[in-house]
Every structure is written in C-alpha cells, then in structure tokens.
Design a protein around this motif. Structure first.
Motif, PDB file in Angstrom:
ATOM      1  N   THR A 617       0.848  -1.191   0.000  1.00  0.00           N
ATOM      2  CA  THR A 617       0.000   0.000   0.000  1.00  0.00           C
ATOM      3  C   THR A 617       0.881   1.237   0.000  1.00  0.00           C
ATOM      4  N   LEU A 618       0.272   2.360  -0.359  1.00  0.00           N
ATOM      5  CA  LEU A 618       0.994   3.635  -0.399  1.00  0.00           C
ATOM      6  C   LEU A 618       0.139   4.710   0.242  1.00  0.00           C
ATOM      7  N   ALA A 643      -3.862  14.398   0.667  1.00  0.00           N
ATOM      8  CA  ALA A 643      -3.243  13.073   0.720  1.00  0.00           C
ATOM      9  C   ALA A 643      -3.923  12.128  -0.254  1.00  0.00           C
ATOM     10  N   ARG A 644      -3.261  11.010  -0.495  1.00  0.00           N
ATOM     11  CA  ARG A 644      -3.876   9.896  -1.216  1.00  0.00           C
ATOM     12  C   ARG A 644      -3.388   8.591  -0.599  1.00  0.00           C
ATOM     13  N   HIS A 645      -4.271   7.609  -0.612  1.00  0.00           N
ATOM     14  CA  HIS A 645      -3.994   6.300  -0.019  1.00  0.00           C
ATOM     15  C   HIS A 645      -4.370   5.254  -1.066  1.00  0.00           C
ATOM     16  N   MET A 646      -3.375   4.476  -1.527  1.00  0.00           N
ATOM     17  CA  MET A 646      -3.542   3.624  -2.692  1.00  0.00           C
ATOM     18  C   MET A 646      -3.213   2.162  -2.396  1.00  0.00           C
ATOM     19  N   PHE A 647      -3.910   1.258  -3.097  1.00  0.00           N
ATOM     20  CA  PHE A 647      -3.489  -0.135  -3.156  1.00  0.00           C
ATOM     21  C   PHE A 647      -2.427  -0.252  -4.251  1.00  0.00           C
ATOM     22  N   ASN A 664      -5.279  -3.283  -7.642  1.00  0.00           N
ATOM     23  CA  ASN A 664      -4.025  -2.542  -7.787  1.00  0.00           C
ATOM     24  C   ASN A 664      -4.281  -1.172  -8.397  1.00  0.00           C
ATOM     25  N   ASN A 665      -3.618  -0.154  -7.802  1.00  0.00           N
ATOM     26  CA  ASN A 665      -3.701   1.238  -8.257  1.00  0.00           C
ATOM     27  C   ASN A 665      -5.063   1.879  -8.028  1.00  0.00           C
ATOM     28  N   LYS A 666      -5.915   1.244  -7.247  1.00  0.00           N
ATOM     29  CA  LYS A 666      -7.173   1.875  -6.846  1.00  0.00           C
ATOM     30  C   LYS A 666      -6.997   2.539  -5.477  1.00  0.00           C
ATOM     31  N   GLU A 667      -7.872   3.500  -5.197  1.00  0.00           N
ATOM     32  CA  GLU A 667      -7.803   4.201  -3.918  1.00  0.00           C
ATOM     33  C   GLU A 667      -8.417   3.354  -2.814  1.00  0.00           C
ATOM     34  N   MET A 668      -7.883   3.480  -1.626  1.00  0.00           N
ATOM     35  CA  MET A 668      -8.425   2.767  -0.481  1.00  0.00           C
ATOM     36  C   MET A 668      -9.732   3.428  -0.046  1.00  0.00           C
ATOM     37  N   PRO A 669     -10.678   2.651   0.478  1.00  0.00           N
ATOM     38  CA  PRO A 669     -11.936   3.257   0.928  1.00  0.00           C
ATOM     39  C   PRO A 669     -11.730   4.120   2.157  1.00  0.00           C
ATOM     40  N   GLN A 670     -12.656   5.060   2.342  1.00  0.00           N
ATOM     41  CA  GLN A 670     -12.632   6.001   3.466  1.00  0.00           C
ATOM     42  C   GLN A 670     -11.290   6.732   3.543  1.00  0.00           C
ATOM     43  N   ILE A 699     -14.090  17.458   5.379  1.00  0.00           N
ATOM     44  CA  ILE A 699     -13.572  16.192   4.880  1.00  0.00           C
ATOM     45  C   ILE A 699     -14.136  16.016   3.476  1.00  0.00           C
ATOM     46  N   SER A 700     -13.274  15.920   2.499  1.00  0.00           N
ATOM     47  CA  SER A 700     -13.756  15.785   1.133  1.00  0.00           C
ATOM     48  C   SER A 700     -14.364  14.399   0.906  1.00  0.00           C
ATOM     49  N   SER A 701     -14.945  14.179  -0.267  1.00  0.00           N
ATOM     50  CA  SER A 701     -15.605  12.911  -0.571  1.00  0.00           C
ATOM     51  C   SER A 701     -14.612  11.752  -0.550  1.00  0.00           C
ATOM     52  N   TRP A 702     -15.148  10.533  -0.378  1.00  0.00           N
ATOM     53  CA  TRP A 702     -14.295   9.350  -0.328  1.00  0.00           C
ATOM     54  C   TRP A 702     -15.022   8.164  -0.967  1.00  0.00           C
ATOM     55  N   TYR A 703     -14.228   7.191  -1.415  1.00  0.00           N
ATOM     56  CA  TYR A 703     -14.812   5.961  -1.929  1.00  0.00           C
ATOM     57  C   TYR A 703     -15.286   5.099  -0.767  1.00  0.00           C
ATOM     58  N   GLN A 704     -16.431   4.443  -0.969  1.00  0.00           N
ATOM     59  CA  GLN A 704     -16.987   3.612   0.084  1.00  0.00           C
ATOM     60  C   GLN A 704     -16.475   2.170   0.040  1.00  0.00           C
ATOM     61  N   ASN A 705     -15.935   1.735  -1.096  1.00  0.00           N
ATOM     62  CA  ASN A 705     -15.498   0.343  -1.212  1.00  0.00           C
ATOM     63  C   ASN A 705     -14.146   0.253  -1.912  1.00  0.00           C
ATOM     64  N   GLN A 706     -13.563  -0.945  -1.877  1.00  0.00           N
ATOM     65  CA  GLN A 706     -12.238  -1.147  -2.455  1.00  0.00           C
ATOM     66  C   GLN A 706     -12.231  -1.022  -3.979  1.00  0.00           C
ATOM     67  N   VAL A 707     -13.360  -1.337  -4.617  1.00  0.00           N
ATOM     68  CA  VAL A 707     -13.391  -1.346  -6.088  1.00  0.00           C
ATOM     69  C   VAL A 707     -13.708   0.035  -6.662  1.00  0.00           C
TER      70      VAL A 707
END
Length: 790
Positions: A617-618, A643-647, A664-670, A699-707
């Motif tokens: 992870t990154l 910031a960014r948090h990546m698989f 791979n290369n997708k953003e982590m949820p929350q 807090i800006s928007s975020w992805y809810q899931n791994q995909v």
C-alpha cells in the motif's frame, strides 16, 4: 550568657529569613507550577524556579526591571515593586519554542525534534470545552477522529479513517493497552477532565514506542497538582438528553506532597438517534512526593466505567429520512478499565535524567456489536454475536538520558517488560429480520436464539512484550542536529485455542530504526527530515478468528496464525517558520509511507468483515498548519492535509468466477483527498473574559469500497461534497464563574461520519449518521476562589 548568645543568633537567623521572598510561577490556565522558569535582571539570569515553581530570593529592588521567561510561555516584564507572591504566565500560542515530551520521551523543544508532532495546549482545550476527545483531536492537521457517538470513535492518521489497528494510544507515555489487544475505541477509557494537553505524533514512532505506533501516536498528558489550592465543579447539558457533572481538585499541601484529581459522570437518555443511551464514570488521581531537590516519586490511578447502547450503522432509508432508527435495539458496548503506576524520577549530574515505572492494568470489554450482524438479502434470518475481551497487565518500564559535551550530544536508553494474560470469547446469537417492502434492507432485527455454547472464537493467551530502545542526538554544527534511534521488540504469546483444542507459542520480533535531522536556518525558520520504520503484528482477536471455509480449504489453516506483521517505511521532510514579528506561524510536512502486509477488514455481502492482508500500500501527502495572530484579540488557525492512499498490490479474490481479481492502483476506501479544520477566535479587550469562535470541519468525498464504484459525496455546508460543518463556541469568565455555549453543526447539515459498502454490485451502503444541530450549555465554578473572595 549562653542563653543570651543563642537568642542573639536566633534573631539574626530570623532577620535573614525575613529578607527572603518567595515567588511562585504558575500556568494561567492550569495553575500548574512552571519548573525551570528564569528570572532575569540586567540580561542576567539570577534564579530558576524549582520543582514547586518557586523563586526564593534574598532581595528585590523595587525600582529595577525584571523579566520572567519559560519555554512555551509569553515572557513577562515588570518592576520589582510589582512582583507578587503568585505570578501567572500565559502559554505562547505562536511560539517556535513549544515544549513537547512525546517526541523523545522527555521534554524537548519542538524545533529540535525531527518528527511531525502537534501539541493541543491547555489553553486550546480550555476554550474548546469539548464533550469528547474528537472535538480536540480533529484540530490536528492530517488527523480524522471519527465520532461514533457516546465517546465511541475511530481514527485516521496517515491512514484511511476507520478501525485500522495502526495507532498507539498512550497516557503519560504508557500505552493504554498491551500489544496485541488493540481496540479502535480505546480512548473511551480516557478521562477528558484529567488532561492537561494532548500531543500527536504523525507517522511511525516505533523506534521509541514500539509496534502499533505506525500511522501515529496519541499521548494524553495528565494534569499535575496546581501550585495553589484549586477546587472546581462544572455541569454540561444539551437538548438531546446529555448531562454531565465534572470536577477537579488539587494543590501542594506541603513542601513535599501534592495531589491532583479530576473526573466526571456523564449520562445520556433518549437522544436524537435510537438505542444510544449511555453512562460513564471516570476519575483520575495523581500524588507527587518530592524525596529531595533532585528526586521525585509520583503515582497515578485511573478508573473508567462505561456502558453504551450502540445504534450502529443504518441504511439509506433511515439515513436520508433522518429517522435515525437503529434496526437493532439490543446491541451494546460495556467497558471497564483501571490503570495504576508508580514512577521514580531522578535528575543527576551532566543533565542526566532517570525514571523507573511499575504499572498495572485491568481491562474488560464486553459487547453485542452491531457491526457483527450478518445478513444476506432477502433472507428473514440473520446472526450476530456476543463477545468479551479482557486482560490484566503487570510491567516495568525504565529510561535514562545523559548529556555529553562532545558534539553537545545526548543519549537516551530504555526498556519495557510487559506481561498481559488475555482472555477472549465470542458466541453466536440467531436473529430474525423484518424486511422493508423492497426486501433489500432490514427494518428491524430481533434476537431469536442465544447460543452460549456455540463459540465463534474462544482462546486464552499470555502476552509478553519485551523491548530495548536507544536514541542518540548530536549537534555537529551550530544549527544542525542529528537524531539516530532504534528499538528492538519481541512480542510473543503462549496460547490455548479452545476452538480446536490446540496450544502453542507464536512470536514476532522486529528492529525499528529512525534517523532524523533538524536545521535552523535562523531564529525564525527551520527544516527537518527523517526516515523511520514501523511495524505491527496482528491483534490476537484477528489471529484466532476462524477463516471462511473456502480459505481454510485453500490454505490448510482454520485460523489466521500465519498472518505476517505489517511493516511500514516512512520518508518525510518538513519545516516551520515564524513571520511578521511572530504574528504568523507555519508548520508543514511532506510524507510518503510505504506499507507491506497491511491488514484490512473487507466488507462481505452479508455485512460481516473478513480479514485480508494487502501486499503493498501507499500513503502520501502534505500536512500544514497556519496560525495568524495579528493582536491579542484575534487568532486564526488552519490545519489541513492533502493526501492519497492507494493499493499498490492487493489480491482481492482468487476465485476464478470473480471478474475482479485485484484492486491494484485503486484508492483505499474512506480515504478522502482533503481534510481541514479552521477556526477564528475573538477575545475582545472591551469585554475581558469573553470569547467567541467559529470552527469549520471539512472532509472531502471518499470511496466507500475497495473497487471504487461508489463515493460518499453528499453536499454539506456551502454545497461542498463530503463533510462540511460549522461549529460556534461562546464563553465568558467572570471571577470564579465560567459560562459557555457550544453550537455544533450550526447549519444543521445532514452528513455521515462514516459511509461504507461491500464490493459486490448489489451491496448496499450503510451510514454512521452525525448529530443534527446540538446546543451544549455549561457552567464551571472555581469553588476555592469563590470562598476566598468571600
């Protein structure tokens, strides 16, 4: 004749003592004695305050000018005739010389510590009048402490926010829990009323504090005894059924003894959301005994008894209709904790300092958790669990530091030995599910059957944590400081797993190095850089969790005993600057945190959670804090992070039938890209004791899931997607009385503290709703001052 001579010498002694004057230097906010403050005359230091915060002088010239100074406080100049027996210093809000203790386990100047550390001062805590720690911690740049209501919480420091185990919670440098028994809710075991300040290290601190201090470490600094007798009581209440009574009391009762205590009792009934009643009783004691001018013995005791109903997450129907009705009215969380310690401290020659601490912890956490309910549409049955996790700890911790003239260097060495027997069990309950008309979500769960003999997990373990650490600070150039450190940890446990009747031993060992440097370009500007390594073995509740049947067949293991520790490498640069005659202060850090074997909780289609270890992870970003104080009336601060948090490498599924094999290369949820907390405070000169502050949490928007198929991007204040909330705070102090009012969520926004969903197309989002507009009223009375004035 002998009697005459004796009387004569006694009169001389009395005359000499009569000429001596004692001045006590205290913190304006906490009334704590300020140790090591300097008294200067004609640019020469003539005295330093002792352990009681006192100057003892033989003479003071009434017409001469004197200056009283201490790191982290505003200097005070006055005539000798104006010096009083008790002198107060105010904390310096924009001072490069802020003193922190967490960065090196003892007092150090902020500008000499090559880490990203932020201190929440007693003054800021006093003005905030927080009900719970989330209101305090969220003021730190780059930190999101989620409010799960009733002091329940989750954390995000250089990590996505949630229940990640990669944070360390401490009280006066001692972890609240032993390694291997992490709980993201552990700060419900803390006493907000007993705190002087809070320090937050961002990034790995494993070289000093060991495993779990990966994303960051939070150190709760307890109140010490005030220099003058103090007794205060207070009350807080809001319109949603919250009531709290709080108190503090303490003082120096002799030249050797001092005592401090503080606590509160909080209750909530029939709040804005269903199934959210709670009760908490919390109290802290601290006793100090000055054995000699250089040696002190102090002991503390903390007690917390907590029970809360847990409404849990709700579906979109309940969330967007603002009904906030929990589908499960039987879930709860019950926590008991007590902590005791006794510490011996000694100041020796060559600026050496030694401490030895013995400690004991007793903790139990029982719950019927809402998050454990497993249900798959359109079934009318579901399952849950009741579990209990308890431990006792007995340990010893020691540290020694010494200053050397060669390269103006300092060495710190220390050790920790902690033995913690741990017991955990979880058994199954069967539920019935009343569905909504669309059959896609549940309106209500009911307990159909309790199965105390059907265990989901059941083990006992004796956890050993052994550690040695050292840090060497050198000053090779006038403006350059270099810090080298490392810690060797060995965590092991002997276990009995009653699920398969197995016994055995498991151990994890790791060396965590750190190298850092600071460079002061001038007295107003400096830079720092560091490399640090952090690691964290999995919690035992994850190790002894039964694998799903498919995984058990594929791996040949029924449990997660083979999970590798998570390892993180952190690279960081940053700096600070004081500009415009110290009216503007800037602090920033740029980091890159590479993770390996990061343990993640993956939402399953039935709403349960399964553990998976991400290959790589990154986490990277920039954190910055800006403070501006044009005069003594106005103060503006902004703390933010991009910031960014990546698989990087994460195999999500090995099933041939699944289309998506990795993320791979997708953003982590929350993992929002932007987090900010800004506040403007006005303390008018024309109304002494009054204050008003407007705070913005973003807090800006975020992805809810791994995909990365669904985001949480609902509009908040100003139409900004994600979370955008205003809080308004008023306060007024008159003599012994303080009155205040906090209006939280001023514009009554509908927003979620957390929103998540599974990775399947037919999974549904669940929400942890935030409170609607809430008005909290409070009164604080300084009882000692009240009676003194009479």
């Amino acid at each position: 004749m002998k009697a005459l001579f004796l009387a004569f010498f006694c009169l001389l002694a009395l005359a000499s003592n009569a000429q001596q004057r004692t001045f006590k230097i205290l913190n304006t906010i906490t009334q704590e004695p300020i140790i090591g403050a300097s008294l200067s005359h004609s640019n020469k230091i003539i005295a330093l305050s002792n352990e009681r915060g006192e100057f003892i002088l033989n003479s003071i010239q009434a017409t001469d000018d004197y200056q009283i100074s201490s790191l982290g406080f505003q200097s005070l100049k006055m005539k000798g005739s104006d010096l009083k027996s008790v002198i107060h210093l105010e904390e310096a809000s924009l001072d490069l010389a802020t003193v922190v203790v967490t960065a090196s386990r003892q007092a150090a100047v902020r500008t000499e510590t090559p880490v990203a550390i932020h201190k929440i001062s007693a003054s800021l805590m006093q003005d905030t009048k927080a009900i719970q720690l989330t209101e305090i911690i969220n003021k730190v740049p780059g930190v999101v402490m989620l409010n799960y209501n009733n002091e329940q919480h989750a954390m995000g420091i250089r990590q996505p926010f949630g229940t990640s185990p990669y944070f360390l919670y401490m009280e006066d440098g001692l972890p609240l829990r032993p390694l291997g028994v992490f709980n993201h809710n552990a700060l419900i075991e803390a006493n907000l009323q007993g705190l002087n300040s809070v320090e937050v290290i961002k990034g790995p601190a494993s070289s000093l504090y060991g495993p779990e201090a990966v994303g960051g470490a939070i150190n709760l600094i307890s109140k010490m005894a005030p220099g003058i007798p103090t007794v205060s009581i207070g009350f807080q209440a809001d319109e949603w059924g919250y009531l709290r009574t709080q108190f503090t009391a303490g003082g120096q009762f002799s030249k050797k003894w001092s005592l401090m205590t503080g606590g509160y009792i909080a209750r909530q009934k029939n709040a804005w959301a269903s199934n959210t009643d709670f009760d908490k009783s919390s109290i802290n004691f601290r006793v100090d005994y000055q054995l000699s001018p250089h040696t002190k013995l102090w002991s503390s005791f903390a007690y917390n008894d907590y029970f809360s109903q847990t409404g849990g997450n709700i579906d979109s129907v309940g969330y967007y209709s603002r009904t906030y009705k929990s589908p499960a009215n039987f879930t709860y969380r019950s926590s008991f904790s007590s902590r005791s310690r006794i510490t011996l401290e000694h100041k020796g020659p060559n600026n050496s300092f030694s401490s030895l601490t013995a400690f004991y912890r007793d903790n139990s956490l029982g719950q019927n958790p809402a998050y454990s309910i497993a249900w798959t549409a359109p079934s009318t049955t579901a399952s849950g669990q009741i579990n209990s996790n308890s431990f006792t700890s007995l340990g010893i911790m020691g540290q020694h530091s010494r200053q050397f003239s060669w390269l103006d260097s300092k060495i710190i060495v220390g050790f920790l030995l902690d033995r913690s027997p741990n017991t955990y069990w979880a058994y199954k309950i069967n539920l019935t599910a009343t569905l909504r008309p669309d059959k896609k979500s549940v309106e209500k769960y009911d307990i159909a059957q309790v199965l105390p003999n059907v265990f989901l997990s059941n083990y006992q373990a004796i956890i050993w944590n052994k550690a040695l650490y050292a840090q060497w600070d050198i000053h090779p150039l006038e403006r350059l400081r270099i810090s080298l450190g490392g810690r060797l940890d060995n965590m092991s446990f002997d276990y009995s797993n009653y699920m398969d009747q197995s016994t055995g031993n498991k151990s994890y060992a790791q060396f965590s190095p750190k190298i850092g440097m600071t460079y002061e370009a001038n007295q107003h500007m400096g830079f720092y850089a560091n490399y640090s390594k952090g690691f964290s073995p999995p919690a035992l509740s994850a190790v002894f969790r039964a694998r799903p049947a498919a995984q058990a067949i594929a791996t040949g293991e029924k449990f997660y005993l083979s999970i590798d520790p998570a390892v993180f490498n952190n690279y960081e640069v940053g700096g600070w600057a004081s500009l415009f005659q110290s009216k503007l202060f800037l602090d920033y850090s740029i980091y890159r945190l590479n993770g390996q074997n990061e343990l993640l909780g993956i939402r399953q289609p039935d709403n349960s959670t399964d553990y998976q270890s991400a290959g790589k992870t990154l986490h990277e970003g920039i954190e910055y804090a800006i403070s501006y104080r044009p005069d003594n009336q106005w103060n503006f601060r902004l703390g933010a992070t991009n910031a960014r948090h990546m698989f990087v490498d994460f195999v999500l599924s090995q099933k041939a039938s699944d289309v998506l094999k990795n993320v791979n290369n997708k953003e982590m949820p929350q993992a929002p890209h932007f987090i900010a907390n800004a506040e403007i405070t006005y303390k008018p000169n024309w109304m002494k004791g009054a204050r008003v502050a407007l705070e913005w949490q973003r807090i800006s928007s975020w992805y809810q899931n791994q995909v990365n198929t669904v985001s949480y991007a609902d509009p908040g204040f100003g139409g900004l997607p994600g979370v955008s909330v205003l809080n308004l705070r008023f306060g007024y102090q008159w003599k012994a009385y303080q009155v205040f009012m906090n209006v939280m969520n001023l514009s009554n926004e509908l927003y979620a503290n957390s929103a998540s969903r599974g990775n399947n197309a037919n999974d549904k989002s669940t929400y942890t709703p935030a409170a609607p507009r809430t008005i909290n009223l409070g009164l604080q009375v300084d009882v000692f001052q009240l009676f003194k004035s009479k």
